[in-house]
Each structure stands twice: as structure tokens, then as C-alpha cells.
Design an enzyme around this catalytic site. Structure first.
Site, PDB file in Angstrom:
ATOM      1  N   HIS A  61      14.932   7.228  18.351  1.00 32.61           N
ATOM      2  CA  HIS A  61      14.979   8.584  18.462  1.00 32.61           C
ATOM      3  C   HIS A  61      16.501   8.889  18.964  1.00 32.61           C
ATOM      4  O   HIS A  61      17.021   8.295  19.854  1.00 32.61           O
ATOM      5  CB  HIS A  61      14.047   8.857  19.489  1.00 32.61           C
ATOM      6  CG  HIS A  61      12.692   8.375  19.128  1.00 32.61           C
ATOM      7  ND1 HIS A  61      12.056   7.311  19.458  1.00 32.61           N
ATOM      8  CD2 HIS A  61      11.758   9.477  18.563  1.00 32.61           C
ATOM      9  CE1 HIS A  61      10.530   7.219  18.873  1.00 32.61           C
ATOM     10  NE2 HIS A  61      10.574   8.621  18.525  1.00 32.61           N
ATOM     11  N   ASN A  73       7.412   8.605  10.165  1.00 30.00           N
ATOM     12  CA  ASN A  73       6.391   7.692  10.425  1.00 30.00           C
ATOM     13  C   ASN A  73       5.542   7.219   9.200  1.00 30.00           C
ATOM     14  O   ASN A  73       4.939   6.199   9.540  1.00 30.00           O
ATOM     15  CB  ASN A  73       5.468   8.678  11.419  1.00 30.00           C
ATOM     16  CG  ASN A  73       6.146   8.647  12.708  1.00 30.00           C
ATOM     17  OD1 ASN A  73       6.805   7.745  13.136  1.00 30.00           O
ATOM     18  ND2 ASN A  73       5.969  10.026  13.153  1.00 30.00           N
ATOM     19  N   GLY A  88       4.816  10.919  16.812  1.00 34.49           N
ATOM     20  CA  GLY A  88       4.024   9.923  15.959  1.00 34.49           C
ATOM     21  C   GLY A  88       3.309  10.608  14.812  1.00 34.49           C
ATOM     22  O   GLY A  88       2.566   9.804  14.184  1.00 34.49           O
TER      23      GLY A  88
END
Length: 220
Positions: free
Chosen positions: A198, A111, A82
Site C-alpha cells: 500500500h 486483489n 480487499g
């Protein structure tokens, strides 16, 4: 036996020369000893093994590879799921001080795009991280990222251009796309976890193969 003044002088000169030779021979090995490489990876979930069992991520695979060819080398994975470029920038100074890396791999920016952060901020953060790493004596490798087409062609083009711009300005190494051969593969969906963001475990060896040709020269 009583030495003549000339004999005493000669012996003193021989002793001095011998002492100098010993000093030079003892100092030579330490001066020529190479520094063991320390690779610091500052990244996000793509490098932090998100959704994977420990040891399956590309950074762990890198450590395994180096253990065979460069046993003294160390890999420090300072990646945080993150994380943004701002987060990496805030953490970098202490990481450089703690680990004194010879190479810094920066894998951040994805991100920023997902959150719609201004590209100028992303550029400035990557620029600052690159220059700080170089000032600390490390070589830098930037891992480029791309965004899906639904973000718009203009934004995608401008975002992808941030990485080569920073690399060129600072003479750093640069990988165009960490997920090349994965996100752009015909069967791309099979390479990603259910969130479609991912990569799965089978994708990480390919990620390492993308990184390795650019990282290896920096370790010499």
C-alpha cells in the site's frame, strides 16, 4: 368601445404569440443547464485510504481539486479494502442506481492477482462493470494495475493486458498503470508502507496526477 371582429381576431393572435414566447423563454434555461458531474470510484484499498489518515488518499485529493474548478461536482468513493472485481461487480448495480454517476472510475483487479484468481474471471467482471456503467449513461475510466516480477513474466504480461483489452472492446478510457512513477521508481520502497503493498500518503498526489489527464476530458 366595441371592437370589430377583425380587431378581436388580431388581439387573440397577439395574445397567443406572447404566450408562446413566454413558454419558450421559461423552458430554455432548464434545457441548456449542464448536469453537475458525479464521479463514482469503485476500487480497493488503493482508493480506500488503507493505512492513511482520512483525506490523504488520491480520491479525497480529487474531490479537493474539483471543488476549485467544478464546485458542483461530487466524488463518491465506493472503494472497499480487499475487494476483487467480483465484489465490485456485485456492488455496482445498486451504486449506479443510487448515485447516477456521469463518470465511473474502476480501480479493481490487484486483489484478483494477489489471490491467483483466473484471469478470465477478472476480464469478465471488468467487462460487465464497464458495460453496465455505460448502459446507465456513464463514461468509464479503467485504472490498470501490474503485478511484481516474482509472479512470472507471462502472468504479469497477461494480467496487464486485461485492462486495455476491456477498454478497447468497450471504447472506454484506460490508464496503463495507476502506480506509475511509484512502484517502478528507483526508490520504490520509500513510497510504500511497511507491507510493501500500500502506498504512503506522499504517493497519493502522484497517483492523482496519473489519473487526472484521463479523467479530466470525461468531465467536460
Amino acid at each position: 368601445m366595441k371592437l370589430k371582429p377583425s380587431d378581436r381576431t388580431r388581439r387573440r393572435l397577439l395574445a397567443a404569440v406572447a404566450a408562446m414566447a413566454c413558454g419558450m423563454s421559461s423552458a430554455a434555461p432548464s434545457a441548456s443547464a449542464p448536469q453537475a458531474p458525479v464521479v463514482l470510484v469503485v476500487g480497493d484499498s488503493l482508493s480506500a485510504e488503507y493505512g492513511l489518515a482520512r483525506g490523504q488518499g488520491w480520491v479525497a485529493l480529487l474531490q479537493e481539486r474539483l471543488a476549485k474548478s467544478m464546485p458542483q461536482a461530487r466524488v463518491i468513493n465506493a472503494s472497499v479494502s480487499g475487494d476483487t472485481t467480483a465484489g465490485g461487480r456485485a456492488r455496482l448495480a445498486s451504486l449506479l442506481k443510487q448515485h447516477a454517476p456521469t463518470v465511473v472510475v474502476i480501480e479493481l483487479g490487484g486483489n484478483d492477482a494477489l489471490r491467483g484468481l483466473p484471469l478470465q474471471g477478472t476480464r469478465d467482471n471488468l467487462q460487465t462493470m464497464t458495460r453496465a456503467s455505460q448502459a446507465a449513461g456513464a463514461k468509464v475510466l479503467l485504472l490498470g494495475m501490474q503485478v511484481p516480477p516474482n509472479y512470472g513474466s507471462a502472468y504479469g504480461r497477461d494480467f496487464a493486458a486485461v485492462f486495455p483489452e476491456v477498454a478497447k472492446q468497450n471504447k472506454a478510457a484506460w490508464l496503463p498503470f495507476l502506480l506509475a512513477g511509484i512502484a517502478d521508481a528507483p526508490d520504490a520502497s520509500s513510497w510504500f508502507q511497511a507491507d510493501r503493498i500500500h502506498p504512503t500518503a506522499k504517493a497519493h498526489p502522484r497517483m492523482l496526477e496519473n489519473v487526472w489527464p484521463l479523467l479530466q476530458p470525461l468531465l467536460r
